[in-house]
Motif scaffolding. Sequence first.
Motif, PDB file in Angstrom:
ATOM      1  N   THR A  12      -0.220  -4.098 -13.142  1.00  0.00           N
ATOM      2  CA  THR A  12      -1.031  -3.547 -14.003  1.00  0.00           C
ATOM      3  C   THR A  12      -0.498  -2.128 -14.284  1.00  0.00           C
ATOM      4  OG1 THR A  12      -2.906  -4.170 -12.494  1.00  0.00           O
ATOM      5  CG2 THR A  12      -3.285  -2.089 -13.917  1.00  0.00           C
ATOM      6  N   PRO A  13       0.054  -2.477 -15.577  1.00  0.00           N
ATOM      7  CA  PRO A  13       0.957  -1.248 -16.041  1.00  0.00           C
ATOM      8  C   PRO A  13       0.155   0.223 -16.564  1.00  0.00           C
ATOM      9  CG  PRO A  13       0.143  -2.566 -18.166  1.00  0.00           C
ATOM     10  CD  PRO A  13      -0.488  -3.393 -16.830  1.00  0.00           C
ATOM     11  N   ASP A  14      -1.171   0.081 -16.775  1.00  0.00           N
ATOM     12  CA  ASP A  14      -2.065   1.468 -16.926  1.00  0.00           C
ATOM     13  C   ASP A  14      -2.626   1.891 -15.569  1.00  0.00           C
ATOM     14  OD1 ASP A  14      -1.403   1.417 -19.543  1.00  0.00           O
ATOM     15  OD2 ASP A  14      -3.312  -0.193 -20.038  1.00  0.00           O
ATOM     16  N   VAL A 128       5.614  -0.629  -9.031  1.00  0.00           N
ATOM     17  CA  VAL A 128       6.695  -1.124  -9.715  1.00  0.00           C
ATOM     18  C   VAL A 128       7.439   0.240 -10.402  1.00  0.00           C
ATOM     19  CG1 VAL A 128       7.803  -2.618 -11.288  1.00  0.00           C
ATOM     20  CG2 VAL A 128       5.654  -3.170 -10.177  1.00  0.00           C
ATOM     21  N   VAL A 129       8.699   0.370  -9.939  1.00  0.00           N
ATOM     22  CA  VAL A 129       9.540   1.552 -10.575  1.00  0.00           C
ATOM     23  C   VAL A 129      10.896   1.229 -11.105  1.00  0.00           C
ATOM     24  CG1 VAL A 129      10.769   3.659  -9.722  1.00  0.00           C
ATOM     25  CG2 VAL A 129       8.480   2.950  -8.553  1.00  0.00           C
ATOM     26  N   SER A 130      11.097   1.682 -12.269  1.00  0.00           N
ATOM     27  CA  SER A 130      12.594   1.534 -13.012  1.00  0.00           C
ATOM     28  C   SER A 130      12.835   2.687 -13.529  1.00  0.00           C
ATOM     29  CB  SER A 130      12.070   0.547 -14.259  1.00  0.00           C
ATOM     30  OG  SER A 130      13.142   0.395 -14.868  1.00  0.00           O
ATOM     31  N   GLU A 131      14.090   3.229 -13.022  1.00  0.00           N
ATOM     32  CA  GLU A 131      14.851   4.260 -13.520  1.00  0.00           C
ATOM     33  C   GLU A 131      14.137   5.529 -13.047  1.00  0.00           C
ATOM     34  OE1 GLU A 131      15.397   4.207 -17.840  1.00  0.00           O
ATOM     35  OE2 GLU A 131      16.811   2.526 -17.447  1.00  0.00           O
ATOM     36  N   GLY A 132      13.459   5.619 -11.860  1.00  0.00           N
ATOM     37  CA  GLY A 132      12.723   6.544 -11.343  1.00  0.00           C
ATOM     38  C   GLY A 132      11.295   6.746 -11.815  1.00  0.00           C
ATOM     39  N   ARG A 133      11.093   5.985 -12.564  1.00  0.00           N
ATOM     40  CA  ARG A 133       9.579   6.279 -13.348  1.00  0.00           C
ATOM     41  C   ARG A 133       8.765   5.047 -12.777  1.00  0.00           C
ATOM     42  NH1 ARG A 133       9.348   9.720 -17.294  1.00  0.00           N
ATOM     43  NH2 ARG A 133      10.924  11.589 -17.178  1.00  0.00           N
ATOM     44  N   LEU A 134       7.457   5.414 -12.594  1.00  0.00           N
ATOM     45  CA  LEU A 134       6.442   4.347 -12.267  1.00  0.00           C
ATOM     46  C   LEU A 134       6.130   3.557 -13.527  1.00  0.00           C
ATOM     47  CD1 LEU A 134       4.343   3.437 -10.349  1.00  0.00           C
ATOM     48  CD2 LEU A 134       2.822   4.923 -10.952  1.00  0.00           C
ATOM     49  N   ARG A 135       6.247   2.175 -13.563  1.00  0.00           N
ATOM     50  CA  ARG A 135       5.925   1.186 -14.533  1.00  0.00           C
ATOM     51  C   ARG A 135       4.701   0.401 -14.388  1.00  0.00           C
ATOM     52  NH1 ARG A 135       9.233   3.530 -17.749  1.00  0.00           N
ATOM     53  NH2 ARG A 135      11.561   3.656 -17.236  1.00  0.00           N
ATOM     54  N   GLY A 136       4.233   0.163 -13.173  1.00  0.00           N
ATOM     55  CA  GLY A 136       3.161  -0.141 -12.768  1.00  0.00           C
ATOM     56  C   GLY A 136       2.657  -0.415 -11.336  1.00  0.00           C
ATOM     57  N   ILE A 137       1.750  -1.146 -10.932  1.00  0.00           N
ATOM     58  CA  ILE A 137       1.394  -1.574  -9.435  1.00  0.00           C
ATOM     59  C   ILE A 137       0.955  -2.727  -9.501  1.00  0.00           C
ATOM     60  CG2 ILE A 137      -1.024  -0.965 -10.012  1.00  0.00           C
ATOM     61  CD1 ILE A 137      -0.825   0.417  -7.149  1.00  0.00           C
ATOM     62  N   VAL A 138       1.660  -3.647  -8.305  1.00  0.00           N
ATOM     63  CA  VAL A 138       1.228  -4.784  -8.156  1.00  0.00           C
ATOM     64  C   VAL A 138       0.296  -5.133  -6.776  1.00  0.00           C
ATOM     65  CG1 VAL A 138       2.031  -7.280  -7.595  1.00  0.00           C
ATOM     66  CG2 VAL A 138       3.060  -5.813  -9.178  1.00  0.00           C
ATOM     67  N   SER A 139      -0.915  -5.609  -6.803  1.00  0.00           N
ATOM     68  CA  SER A 139      -1.629  -5.700  -5.653  1.00  0.00           C
ATOM     69  C   SER A 139      -1.774  -7.124  -4.899  1.00  0.00           C
ATOM     70  CB  SER A 139      -3.214  -5.108  -6.000  1.00  0.00           C
ATOM     71  OG  SER A 139      -3.626  -6.255  -6.832  1.00  0.00           O
ATOM     72  N   ARG A 140      -2.402  -7.297  -3.978  1.00  0.00           N
ATOM     73  CA  ARG A 140      -2.484  -8.769  -3.550  1.00  0.00           C
ATOM     74  C   ARG A 140      -3.256  -9.579  -4.424  1.00  0.00           C
ATOM     75  NH1 ARG A 140      -3.782  -7.925   2.838  1.00  0.00           N
ATOM     76  NH2 ARG A 140      -1.979  -7.174   3.321  1.00  0.00           N
ATOM     77  N   ALA A 141      -4.155  -9.064  -4.971  1.00  0.00           N
ATOM     78  CA  ALA A 141      -5.044  -9.697  -6.127  1.00  0.00           C
ATOM     79  C   ALA A 141      -4.187 -10.277  -7.255  1.00  0.00           C
ATOM     80  CB  ALA A 141      -6.065  -8.944  -6.718  1.00  0.00           C
ATOM     81  N   ASP A 142      -3.164  -9.256  -7.635  1.00  0.00           N
ATOM     82  CA  ASP A 142      -2.439  -9.544  -8.608  1.00  0.00           C
ATOM     83  C   ASP A 142      -1.271 -11.086  -8.456  1.00  0.00           C
ATOM     84  OD1 ASP A 142      -3.046  -7.844 -10.560  1.00  0.00           O
ATOM     85  OD2 ASP A 142      -1.810  -6.385  -9.624  1.00  0.00           O
ATOM     86  N   LEU A 143      -1.002 -11.080  -7.037  1.00  0.00           N
ATOM     87  CA  LEU A 143      -0.241 -12.191  -6.585  1.00  0.00           C
ATOM     88  C   LEU A 143      -0.835 -13.391  -6.521  1.00  0.00           C
ATOM     89  CD1 LEU A 143       1.927 -10.455  -3.524  1.00  0.00           C
ATOM     90  CD2 LEU A 143       3.000 -11.274  -5.734  1.00  0.00           C
ATOM     91  N   LEU A 144      -2.256 -13.429  -6.463  1.00  0.00           N
ATOM     92  CA  LEU A 144      -2.874 -14.607  -6.409  1.00  0.00           C
ATOM     93  C   LEU A 144      -2.853 -15.364  -7.669  1.00  0.00           C
ATOM     94  CD1 LEU A 144      -6.265 -13.656  -4.912  1.00  0.00           C
ATOM     95  CD2 LEU A 144      -4.269 -14.965  -3.788  1.00  0.00           C
TER      96      LEU A 144
END
Length: 233
Positions: A12-14, A128-144
């Motif tokens: 989830t990017p936002d 989810v981090v790239s170059e020290g910045r937060l890009r998004g978040i992945v939850s268990r629901a996302d993995l489904l």
Amino acid sequence: MKTPLTARDLMTPDVVTVPPETPVIAVARLLAERGISAVPVLGAKGEVLGVVTEADLIRRLAGEEDKPMSWFASLFSNPAELAERYARTHGATAADIMTTSVVTVGEDDTAAHIAHVMEERGIRRVLVVSEGRLRGIVSRADLLRALVAPPPAEEAMSDERIRRAVLAAMQKEPWADSFYTLVDVKDGIVTFHGFMRDAGVNRGLRVLAEGIPGVKGVKDETQPMPMYLFAGT
């Protein structure tokens, strides 16, 4: 073969975030109103400082009924740990109560890797981090979503290639009786011959074979392993 889903596909990017000085009551209200279970805490430059979860807030609430430690018990306690707990159970801001040991992954990490990290750490989400910045978040629901995604298109594989792939996979598993179990493949159907140690190994080999690209089915024509062979294993 289709590329496996990655954090970039699933995240989830936002992401709702808060600065470290956010009051605890404001963080609790934010989680309740947005229906989320955690919120990352970001510094002035967008760097991840920590995350406040429902567990952190509950710990903060429960701390209101902590009883003073007796003088005798304090002799055997760790002052640093006591101070840390006090700060997290009496703190007024997100910085005070947040969890700082944040588990992160990269945008190109696969769904399988993320699932492994979550299971190993016993957590519900990763940042989810790239170059020290937060890009998004992945939850268990996302993995489904990775589980219900359409299976990747399979390349045509000869029976011999499938057989070699099954044998190679068996050799990587210490429980697989590759010495006493023979593998045959015809028209994409994998058939096991020879001897099998027990039903658990039988089930494991079936799942192993079904995971090989190109396999259309699995047959078990093995026999229980004789006692004289058990003596040598």
